[in-house]
Motif scaffolding. Structure first.
Motif, PDB file in Angstrom:
ATOM      1  N   ARG A 122      -7.306   4.137   1.162  1.00 33.31           N
ATOM      2  CA  ARG A 122      -6.914   2.726   1.204  1.00 33.31           C
ATOM      3  C   ARG A 122      -6.549   2.290  -0.214  1.00 33.31           C
ATOM      4  N   SER A 123      -5.366   1.732  -0.368  1.00 35.81           N
ATOM      5  CA  SER A 123      -4.926   1.266  -1.683  1.00 35.81           C
ATOM      6  C   SER A 123      -5.495  -0.112  -1.970  1.00 35.81           C
ATOM      7  N   GLU A 124      -5.395  -0.551  -3.221  1.00 36.29           N
ATOM      8  CA  GLU A 124      -5.725  -1.922  -3.550  1.00 36.29           C
ATOM      9  C   GLU A 124      -4.575  -2.829  -3.129  1.00 36.29           C
ATOM     10  N   THR A 125      -4.813  -4.118  -3.058  1.00 40.00           N
ATOM     11  CA  THR A 125      -3.763  -5.089  -2.756  1.00 40.00           C
ATOM     12  C   THR A 125      -3.135  -5.553  -4.062  1.00 40.00           C
ATOM     13  N   VAL A 126      -1.807  -5.497  -4.146  1.00 42.97           N
ATOM     14  CA  VAL A 126      -1.118  -5.825  -5.393  1.00 42.97           C
ATOM     15  C   VAL A 126       0.074  -6.726  -5.101  1.00 42.97           C
ATOM     16  N   SER A 127       0.598  -7.327  -6.154  1.00 47.64           N
ATOM     17  CA  SER A 127       1.879  -8.023  -6.098  1.00 47.64           C
ATOM     18  C   SER A 127       2.520  -7.892  -7.474  1.00 47.64           C
ATOM     19  N   HIS A 128       3.842  -7.836  -7.520  1.00 46.08           N
ATOM     20  CA  HIS A 128       4.535  -7.583  -8.775  1.00 46.08           C
ATOM     21  C   HIS A 128       6.008  -7.910  -8.601  1.00 46.08           C
ATOM     22  N   GLU A 129       6.767  -7.846  -9.664  1.00 40.74           N
ATOM     23  CA  GLU A 129       8.203  -8.065  -9.594  1.00 40.74           C
ATOM     24  C   GLU A 129       8.878  -6.893  -8.896  1.00 40.74           C
ATOM     25  N   GLY A 130      10.098  -7.112  -8.442  1.00 42.61           N
ATOM     26  CA  GLY A 130      10.866  -6.030  -7.853  1.00 42.61           C
ATOM     27  C   GLY A 130      10.762  -5.976  -6.342  1.00 42.61           C
ATOM     28  N   HIS A 166       0.592  -6.925  -1.116  1.00 45.64           N
ATOM     29  CA  HIS A 166       0.731  -5.815  -0.186  1.00 45.64           C
ATOM     30  C   HIS A 166      -0.199  -4.662  -0.548  1.00 45.64           C
ATOM     31  N   GLY A 167      -0.492  -3.863   0.421  1.00 44.51           N
ATOM     32  CA  GLY A 167      -1.309  -2.665   0.274  1.00 44.51           C
ATOM     33  C   GLY A 167      -1.096  -1.805   1.508  1.00 44.51           C
ATOM     34  N   TRP A 168      -1.791  -0.696   1.586  1.00 47.56           N
ATOM     35  CA  TRP A 168      -1.609   0.192   2.729  1.00 47.56           C
ATOM     36  C   TRP A 168      -2.801   1.124   2.846  1.00 47.56           C
ATOM     37  N   TYR A 169      -2.975   1.695   4.026  1.00 45.41           N
ATOM     38  CA  TYR A 169      -4.070   2.639   4.226  1.00 45.41           C
ATOM     39  C   TYR A 169      -3.725   3.631   5.326  1.00 45.41           C
ATOM     40  N   ASN A 170      -4.413   4.751   5.279  1.00 43.10           N
ATOM     41  CA  ASN A 170      -4.253   5.800   6.286  1.00 43.10           C
ATOM     42  C   ASN A 170      -5.552   5.891   7.066  1.00 43.10           C
ATOM     43  N   ASP A 171      -5.556   5.362   8.285  1.00 40.49           N
ATOM     44  CA  ASP A 171      -6.760   5.403   9.112  1.00 40.49           C
ATOM     45  C   ASP A 171      -6.703   6.509  10.162  1.00 40.49           C
ATOM     46  N   SER A 172      -5.764   7.448   9.995  1.00 39.45           N
ATOM     47  CA  SER A 172      -5.644   8.561  10.930  1.00 39.45           C
ATOM     48  C   SER A 172      -6.533   9.719  10.494  1.00 39.45           C
ATOM     49  N   ASP A 173      -6.508  10.790  11.244  1.00 44.74           N
ATOM     50  CA  ASP A 173      -7.311  11.973  10.929  1.00 44.74           C
ATOM     51  C   ASP A 173      -6.500  13.035  10.209  1.00 44.74           C
ATOM     52  N   ASP A 174      -5.282  12.712   9.803  1.00 45.96           N
ATOM     53  CA  ASP A 174      -4.423  13.707   9.166  1.00 45.96           C
ATOM     54  C   ASP A 174      -3.734  13.103   7.954  1.00 45.96           C
ATOM     55  N   TRP A 175      -3.212  13.963   7.106  1.00 47.50           N
ATOM     56  CA  TRP A 175      -2.466  13.513   5.938  1.00 47.50           C
ATOM     57  C   TRP A 175      -1.176  12.843   6.377  1.00 47.50           C
ATOM     58  N   ALA A 176      -0.717  11.887   5.608  1.00 46.60           N
ATOM     59  CA  ALA A 176       0.574  11.240   5.822  1.00 46.60           C
ATOM     60  C   ALA A 176       1.477  11.563   4.635  1.00 46.60           C
ATOM     61  N   LYS A 177       2.758  11.599   4.900  1.00 47.86           N
ATOM     62  CA  LYS A 177       3.749  11.869   3.855  1.00 47.86           C
ATOM     63  C   LYS A 177       4.739  10.709   3.861  1.00 47.86           C
ATOM     64  N   VAL A 178       4.839  10.014   2.727  1.00 48.28           N
ATOM     65  CA  VAL A 178       5.593   8.764   2.659  1.00 48.28           C
ATOM     66  C   VAL A 178       6.619   8.830   1.528  1.00 48.28           C
ATOM     67  N   LEU A 179       7.840   8.424   1.830  1.00 51.40           N
ATOM     68  CA  LEU A 179       8.859   8.262   0.795  1.00 51.40           C
ATOM     69  C   LEU A 179       8.815   6.820   0.310  1.00 51.40           C
ATOM     70  N   TRP A 180       8.556   6.635  -0.985  1.00 57.99           N
ATOM     71  CA  TRP A 180       8.505   5.298  -1.590  1.00 57.99           C
ATOM     72  C   TRP A 180       9.626   5.171  -2.610  1.00 57.99           C
ATOM     73  N   THR A 181      10.384   4.082  -2.515  1.00 52.88           N
ATOM     74  CA  THR A 181      11.441   3.790  -3.486  1.00 52.88           C
ATOM     75  C   THR A 181      11.355   2.312  -3.860  1.00 52.88           C
ATOM     76  N   GLY A 182      11.485   2.008  -5.136  1.00 54.40           N
ATOM     77  CA  GLY A 182      11.395   0.621  -5.550  1.00 54.40           C
ATOM     78  C   GLY A 182      12.117   0.349  -6.849  1.00 54.40           C
ATOM     79  N   THR A 183      12.353  -0.932  -7.109  1.00 53.18           N
ATOM     80  CA  THR A 183      12.972  -1.347  -8.364  1.00 53.18           C
ATOM     81  C   THR A 183      11.935  -1.673  -9.421  1.00 53.18           C
ATOM     82  N   LEU A 184      10.654  -1.486  -9.078  1.00 53.13           N
ATOM     83  CA  LEU A 184       9.606  -1.585 -10.088  1.00 53.13           C
ATOM     84  C   LEU A 184       9.841  -0.466 -11.093  1.00 53.13           C
TER      85      LEU A 184
END
Length: 209
Positions: A122-130, A166-184
């Motif tokens: 589980r990630s922290e909740t953040v906010s930022h530009e971009g 925003h934040g996010w978490y993986n509550d499943s029993d398996d690894w997740a693979k995520v593509l993240w792209t941002g202007t940050l």
């Protein structure tokens, strides 16, 4: 999905504390500059918490350095990265493994990574530009945007402004693979300002607060 192994890792707590002390600013002042709470900054400096790259980028900007001051990530030689040879890294203490797929060139604004997210993370909740786009490659995650939860499966995507908490978490029993792209601009910060950058394998530590 099998558990991926990072090839590089570093400890960032002492580096945050060392840079803050060099600038002679308090945790309160750093919190005001970065938008990160004083309590969380204190946990980071004591290595009791592990930030996402986005949060670490906010702290780096507030300290007047680039993100690579804290994390010596592999730099793609050009725009092509080959999946079989792409280095993986993680922030010390984090179970998330990153693959950097973005390149640097004059005028570039995007940062992009593949994230390997373990069950229960589980990630922290953040906010930022971009702005950010997430796209699910394998498994599933729950993206939280201003308190609203979106369960995202393979092929799902979400595009949002970074100034929305925003934040996010993986509550499943398996690894997740995520593509993240941002202007940050994670790696487009100022030139690293002091010669205390850790090696890829070890982080510089110091005792005390």
């Amino acid at each position: 999905m099998s558990r991926p192994q990072p090839q590089t890792t570093t400890s960032i707590g002492p580096l945050i504390r060392g840079r803050r002390r060099k600038l002679a600013i308090t945790l309160q002042e750093l919190g005001e500059k970065s938008g990160v709470s004083v309590g969380y900054l204190s946990q980071l400096e004591r290595d009791n918490a592990t930030p996402t790259l986005g949060t670490l980028a906010q702290i780096a900007k507030a300290l007047g350095v680039g993100l690579d001051y804290f994390i010596a990530t592999p730099r793609p030689a050009d725009a092509l990265t080959v999946a079989a040879n792409r280095p993986r890294f993680s922030v010390d203490g984090s179970s998330v493994v990153y693959e950097r797929i973005g390149a640097e060139f004059p005028g570039s604004h995007l940062s992009s990574f593949i994230l390997h997210v373990p069950p229960g993370y589980r990630s922290e909740t953040v906010s930022h530009e971009g702005e950010e786009i997430v796209f699910i490659l394998e498994g599933s995650v729950v993206q939280v945007l201003e308190g609203e939860e979106f369960r995202m499966q393979v092929g799902d995507s979400l595009h949002y402004s970074g100034n929305r908490p925003h934040g996010w978490y993986n509550d499943s029993d398996d690894w997740a693979k995520v593509l993240w792209t941002g202007t940050l601009e994670l790696f487009h910060g100022p030139t690293r300002a002091a010669p205390i950058v850790p090696s890829l394998a070890t982080g510089l530590r110091e005792d005390g607060q």
